[in-house]
Design a protein around this motif. Structure first.
Motif, mmCIF file in Angstrom:
data_model
loop_
_atom_site.group_PDB
_atom_site.id
_atom_site.type_symbol
_atom_site.label_atom_id
_atom_site.label_comp_id
_atom_site.label_asym_id
_atom_site.label_seq_id
_atom_site.Cartn_x
_atom_site.Cartn_y
_atom_site.Cartn_z
ATOM 1 N N ILE A 23 0.854 -1.204 0.000
ATOM 2 C CA ILE A 23 0.000 0.000 0.000
ATOM 3 C C ILE A 23 0.889 1.253 0.000
ATOM 4 C CG2 ILE A 23 -2.104 1.018 0.947
ATOM 5 C CD1 ILE A 23 -2.365 -1.925 0.220
ATOM 6 N N GLU A 24 1.868 1.267 -0.894
ATOM 7 C CA GLU A 24 2.763 2.407 -0.986
ATOM 8 C C GLU A 24 2.402 3.346 -2.132
ATOM 9 O OE1 GLU A 24 6.580 0.628 -1.312
ATOM 10 O OE2 GLU A 24 6.788 0.268 0.848
ATOM 11 N N THR A 25 1.522 2.931 -3.013
ATOM 12 C CA THR A 25 1.186 3.766 -4.156
ATOM 13 C C THR A 25 -0.080 4.564 -3.873
ATOM 14 O OG1 THR A 25 -0.198 2.097 -5.250
ATOM 15 C CG2 THR A 25 2.175 2.024 -5.686
ATOM 16 N N SER A 26 -0.188 5.698 -4.530
ATOM 17 C CA SER A 26 -1.352 6.556 -4.313
ATOM 18 C C SER A 26 -2.625 5.885 -4.819
ATOM 19 C CB SER A 26 -1.142 7.904 -5.001
ATOM 20 O OG SER A 26 -0.776 7.739 -6.357
ATOM 21 N N PHE A 27 -2.525 5.028 -5.849
ATOM 22 C CA PHE A 27 -3.715 4.340 -6.348
ATOM 23 C C PHE A 27 -4.277 3.415 -5.266
ATOM 24 C CE2 PHE A 27 -5.982 0.896 -8.427
ATOM 25 C CZ PHE A 27 -6.794 1.567 -9.330
ATOM 26 N N ALA A 28 -3.408 2.660 -4.594
ATOM 27 C CA ALA A 28 -3.870 1.738 -3.550
ATOM 28 C C ALA A 28 -4.491 2.498 -2.389
ATOM 29 C CB ALA A 28 -2.708 0.873 -3.072
ATOM 30 N N VAL A 29 -3.865 3.595 -1.981
ATOM 31 C CA VAL A 29 -4.404 4.392 -0.877
ATOM 32 C C VAL A 29 -5.752 4.983 -1.268
ATOM 33 C CG1 VAL A 29 -4.045 6.442 0.535
ATOM 34 C CG2 VAL A 29 -2.126 4.913 0.053
ATOM 35 N N GLU A 30 -5.854 5.500 -2.499
ATOM 36 C CA GLU A 30 -7.120 6.069 -2.954
ATOM 37 C C GLU A 30 -8.204 5.005 -3.031
ATOM 38 O OE1 GLU A 30 -8.959 8.570 -6.756
ATOM 39 O OE2 GLU A 30 -6.784 8.411 -6.511
ATOM 40 N N ALA A 31 -7.817 3.797 -3.457
ATOM 41 C CA ALA A 31 -8.796 2.708 -3.535
ATOM 42 C C ALA A 31 -9.350 2.379 -2.151
ATOM 43 C CB ALA A 31 -8.154 1.468 -4.164
ATOM 44 N N LEU A 32 -8.487 2.292 -1.150
ATOM 45 C CA LEU A 32 -8.958 1.977 0.198
ATOM 46 C C LEU A 32 -9.784 3.117 0.785
ATOM 47 C CD1 LEU A 32 -5.809 0.202 1.672
ATOM 48 C CD2 LEU A 32 -7.926 -0.854 0.859
ATOM 49 N N SER A 33 -9.447 4.359 0.428
ATOM 50 C CA SER A 33 -10.265 5.497 0.876
ATOM 51 C C SER A 33 -11.654 5.425 0.258
ATOM 52 C CB SER A 33 -9.585 6.812 0.499
ATOM 53 O OG SER A 33 -8.350 6.960 1.167
#
Length: 411
Positions: A95-105
């Motif tokens: 979960i280091e990429t902005s896409f993964a963080v945005e997906a979880l948000s």
């Protein structure tokens, strides 16, 4: 009297009504939805789109415990691990990429639960549970959480023909999808067979693991741990298999380096240029260098000329390999750096490999503006700053300032 277990660690936010007024925070930009309009600056970006979600109360730690007369009061019990839940997006569990963080948000907003937004695992939790017991009986000491799973897609900006025949840029569901897992804060407690608990709750899941039999049978046990039932043994996690590697779940099919592929390339060559500026993608002369922004000169030796090869089109999105006329290699993201945000775009001998395949999103007809996405990694191509020699890199959600939009112009 029945013992009713409650969550041991409920987070409570206290707001002071007497606090002085403060300036309102700017409203968060709403996530795009399929069919929303976008602009040419969005061609080089993408956003996650949550397609399905499922919330499942799950027990992660459990121990059956028998309490006799005289052994009530506060007890601390070391539980056994029954299930391990780890946060992941696709096969990316860092979960280091902005896409993964945005997906979880987006998952958090969709299910309305305070889920984990960064990598963690239930295995890092302490396995001890401390609880005050007021009655003798057969108890299940537990820790549990709400496990949230589902699937996501990728929203990309691309041309779409309207009902009246005109064209417009819209957020559309692009190629590539995957699954995610996250969970809420763990709760702990103790529950007996005779306790009344809410259906489909974490406590109810723990009560089911007790595999409650007759009270007389439970009374045969001395105070302390009760041997696990067949049901509890069945629910324990199996040993994890050794990692075998393999392609991303989001973009399956990478085959690794192989023999040079025989490409069917277009006769026309193109520059992939920064709109309105003189720098464009230039392939490296050295094998360990990357694709950089370069000015076109008489000494460019066709290193800034690219051909589209093995072209296919689906739902208005072009898929192609990018073959460089100057060095004879194909644009690629190195396999070792596939999961790394800001990894440099390279060239390598052409092969049948999804790391060398790219999706091209186009502006409306009449415009040469495009966005470029790697098929295997799902990341968009862009650059950190406009400068001679600046690397072309991959960004999980693209460059939100428009520096992932290029011109595809024939030469």
């Amino acid at each position: 009297m029945a013992v009713t277990a409650t969550a041991a660690a409920s987070a409570v936010t206290v707001v002071s009504l007497a606090a002085p007024p403060v300036a309102a925070a700017p409203a968060a930009t709403a996530a795009p939805r399929p069919g929303d309009s976008c602009t040419a600056a969005d061609l080089g970006t993408r956003h996650p789109y949550i397609k399905t979600t499922e919330v499942s109360p799950t027990i992660t730690h459990f121990k059956g415990w028998y309490v006799t007369e005289g052994t009530t009061g506060q007890q601390t019990v070391s539980t056994d691990t029954t299930t391990v839940i780890a946060v992941s997006v696709g096969l990316n569990d860092t979960i280091e990429t902005s896409f993964a963080v945005e997906a979880l948000s987006e998952v958090k907003a969709t299910v309305g639960l305070d889920v984990k937004l960064s990598y963690t695992s239930t295995s890092v939790e302490s396995n001890s549970v401390t609880w005050n017991l007021t009655q003798p009986g057969y108890y299940g000491f537990y820790k549990g959480t709400k496990k949230v799973t589902g699937t996501y897609g990728s929203l990309n900006c691309n041309r779409a023909q309207q009902d009246d025949g005109s064209w417009a840029l819209e957020w559309t569901e692009g190629p590539g999808s995957g699954s995610f897992t996250t969970f809420t804060t763990l709760e702990e407690g103790a529950v007996r067979c005779q306790d009344s608990v809410p259906a489909d709750s974490i406590m109810a899941k723990a009560q089911a693991l007790l595999d409650c039999g007759s009270a007389a049978a439970k009374a045969d046990h001395p105070a302390g741990a009760v041997a696990p039932t067949a049901r509890q043994e069945q629910d324990r996690p199996a040993p994890s298999p050794a990692p075998t590697g393999g392609p991303s779940a989001e973009q399956p099919g990478a085959t690794g380096a192989g023999a040079r592929a025989a490409l069917d390339c277009s006769a026309e060559a193109y520059k992939i240029a920064v709109p309105g500026k003189p720098l464009s993608w230039g392939a490296p002369l050295l094998a360990d260098d990357g694709v950089r922004l370069r000015p076109s000169t008489i000494f460019s030796a066709h290193l800034d000329h690219w051909r589209l090869c093995d072209v296919t089109e689906s739902n208005g999105v072009i898929e192609a390999s990018l073959w460089n006329w100057g060095n004879g290699g194909c644009a690629t993201i190195a396999e070792a750096n596939a999961a790394t945000d800001r990894a440099v775009l390279m060239t390598a001998p052409c092969a049948e490999d999804d790391l060398q395949r790219f999706y091209i999103y186009r502006d409306v007809p009449g415009s040469s503006k495009i966005g470029v996405q790697n098929k295997y990694t799902g990341s968009m191509m862009g650059y950190d700053r406009y400068a001679d020699g600046e690397f072309i890199r991959q960004y999980s959600t693209g460059r939100q300032d428009g520096t992932g939009t290029f011109n595809l112009t024939g030469v």
